[in-house]
Scaffold this motif. Sequence first.
Motif, short mmCIF file in Angstrom:
data_model
loop_
_atom_site.label_atom_id
_atom_site.label_comp_id
_atom_site.label_asym_id
_atom_site.label_seq_id
_atom_site.Cartn_x
_atom_site.Cartn_y
_atom_site.Cartn_z
N PRO A 5 0.76 -1.19 -0.20
CA PRO A 5 0.11 -0.06 0.04
C PRO A 5 0.89 1.46 -0.01
O PRO A 5 1.98 1.15 0.43
N ALA A 6 0.29 2.40 -0.34
CA ALA A 6 0.96 3.60 -0.57
C ALA A 6 1.86 3.84 1.05
O ALA A 6 2.97 3.93 0.93
N SER A 7 1.19 3.75 1.78
CA SER A 7 1.53 3.77 3.41
C SER A 7 0.81 2.83 4.18
O SER A 7 -0.56 2.94 4.19
N PRO A 8 1.52 1.90 5.18
CA PRO A 8 0.72 1.14 5.83
C PRO A 8 0.43 1.58 7.33
O PRO A 8 -0.23 1.13 8.03
N PHE A 9 0.85 3.05 7.40
CA PHE A 9 0.44 3.76 8.73
C PHE A 9 -0.84 4.45 8.18
O PHE A 9 -1.24 4.77 7.16
N HIS A 10 -1.53 4.55 9.56
CA HIS A 10 -2.87 5.25 9.41
C HIS A 10 -2.83 6.61 9.25
O HIS A 10 -1.98 7.39 9.86
N GLY A 11 -3.50 7.10 8.30
CA GLY A 11 -3.47 8.54 7.89
C GLY A 11 -4.71 9.17 8.58
O GLY A 11 -5.20 8.64 9.64
N LYS A 12 -4.76 10.51 8.22
CA LYS A 12 -5.68 11.64 9.20
C LYS A 12 -7.10 10.93 9.01
O LYS A 12 -7.97 11.16 9.89
N ASN A 13 -7.49 10.20 7.86
CA ASN A 13 -8.86 9.87 7.52
C ASN A 13 -9.17 8.55 8.10
O ASN A 13 -10.24 7.87 7.95
N HIS A 14 -8.43 7.99 8.93
CA HIS A 14 -8.46 6.72 9.67
C HIS A 14 -9.73 6.72 10.52
O HIS A 14 -10.12 7.45 11.49
N ASN A 15 -10.67 5.83 10.38
CA ASN A 15 -11.96 5.83 11.23
C ASN A 15 -11.47 4.68 12.56
O ASN A 15 -11.63 3.46 12.38
N HIS A 16 -11.05 5.32 13.49
CA HIS A 16 -10.72 4.61 14.41
C HIS A 16 -11.39 3.67 15.31
O HIS A 16 -11.34 2.29 15.64
N GLN A 17 -12.88 4.08 15.45
CA GLN A 17 -13.89 3.43 15.96
C GLN A 17 -14.07 2.50 15.22
O GLN A 17 -14.59 1.13 15.79
N LYS A 119 6.45 6.41 17.88
CA LYS A 119 6.26 4.87 18.35
C LYS A 119 5.09 4.17 17.68
O LYS A 119 4.78 3.43 18.17
N THR A 120 4.62 4.66 16.49
CA THR A 120 3.67 3.98 15.96
C THR A 120 4.16 2.61 15.32
O THR A 120 5.40 2.81 14.91
N LEU A 121 3.30 1.75 14.60
CA LEU A 121 3.94 0.65 14.19
C LEU A 121 2.93 0.22 13.02
O LEU A 121 1.86 0.61 12.93
N ALA A 122 3.60 -0.21 11.98
CA ALA A 122 2.80 -0.83 10.85
C ALA A 122 3.19 -2.12 10.59
O ALA A 122 4.47 -2.62 10.46
N GLU A 123 2.35 -3.11 10.10
CA GLU A 123 2.82 -4.41 9.92
C GLU A 123 2.67 -4.62 8.46
O GLU A 123 1.69 -4.23 7.70
N LEU A 124 3.58 -5.23 8.01
CA LEU A 124 3.64 -5.52 6.42
C LEU A 124 3.51 -7.19 6.27
O LEU A 124 3.77 -7.79 7.54
#
Length: 164
Positions: A5-17, A119-124
């Motif tokens: 994916p372009a980035s496995p990190f959550h962007g500002k549009n991530h729906n956390h709930q 300290k965020t983490l992304a899983e590949l």
Amino acid sequence: MSPLPASPFHGKNHNHQKCIAEALATAEALCQAQGQRFTAIRRRVFEIVVQQHKPIGAYEVLESLQQEGRTAPPTVYRALDFLQQMGLVHRIASLNAYVGCAHPGQPHDGQFLICEGCKTLAELQVAEISGAIEQGALASGFKPHRHTVEILGLCPGCRNRSTP
């Protein structure tokens, strides 16, 4: 090579709930499908871990539960062991912490990008990385059962903040 994916990190549009709700539903379904009980304490420990979107230590989980008037240390460790065995969380050895699995129910080895800034983490899940490890190990006469790759660096957000 596996597409990333372009980035496995959550962007500002991530729906956390929605993310948390989906993770809980998936965990419940996996436990049911495997004939395992997703008890209230297992569910709450899992929820605390997945709410973070970053690694969380067992003591931090315990603190959260104690603030709610619940549990003792052995219960937290048993719940984390269960969640790990079910493939719902990964243990990040370098941080002595746990993170929710991005690919629950799919057998895989962990590959993690860990941001040293926030300290965020992304899983590949890159087959070529796992394949290279398997090949290298077998060429050495070693048969790996499981492997985890932890890569430290800066996520896109922290890289952008540190760029003048």
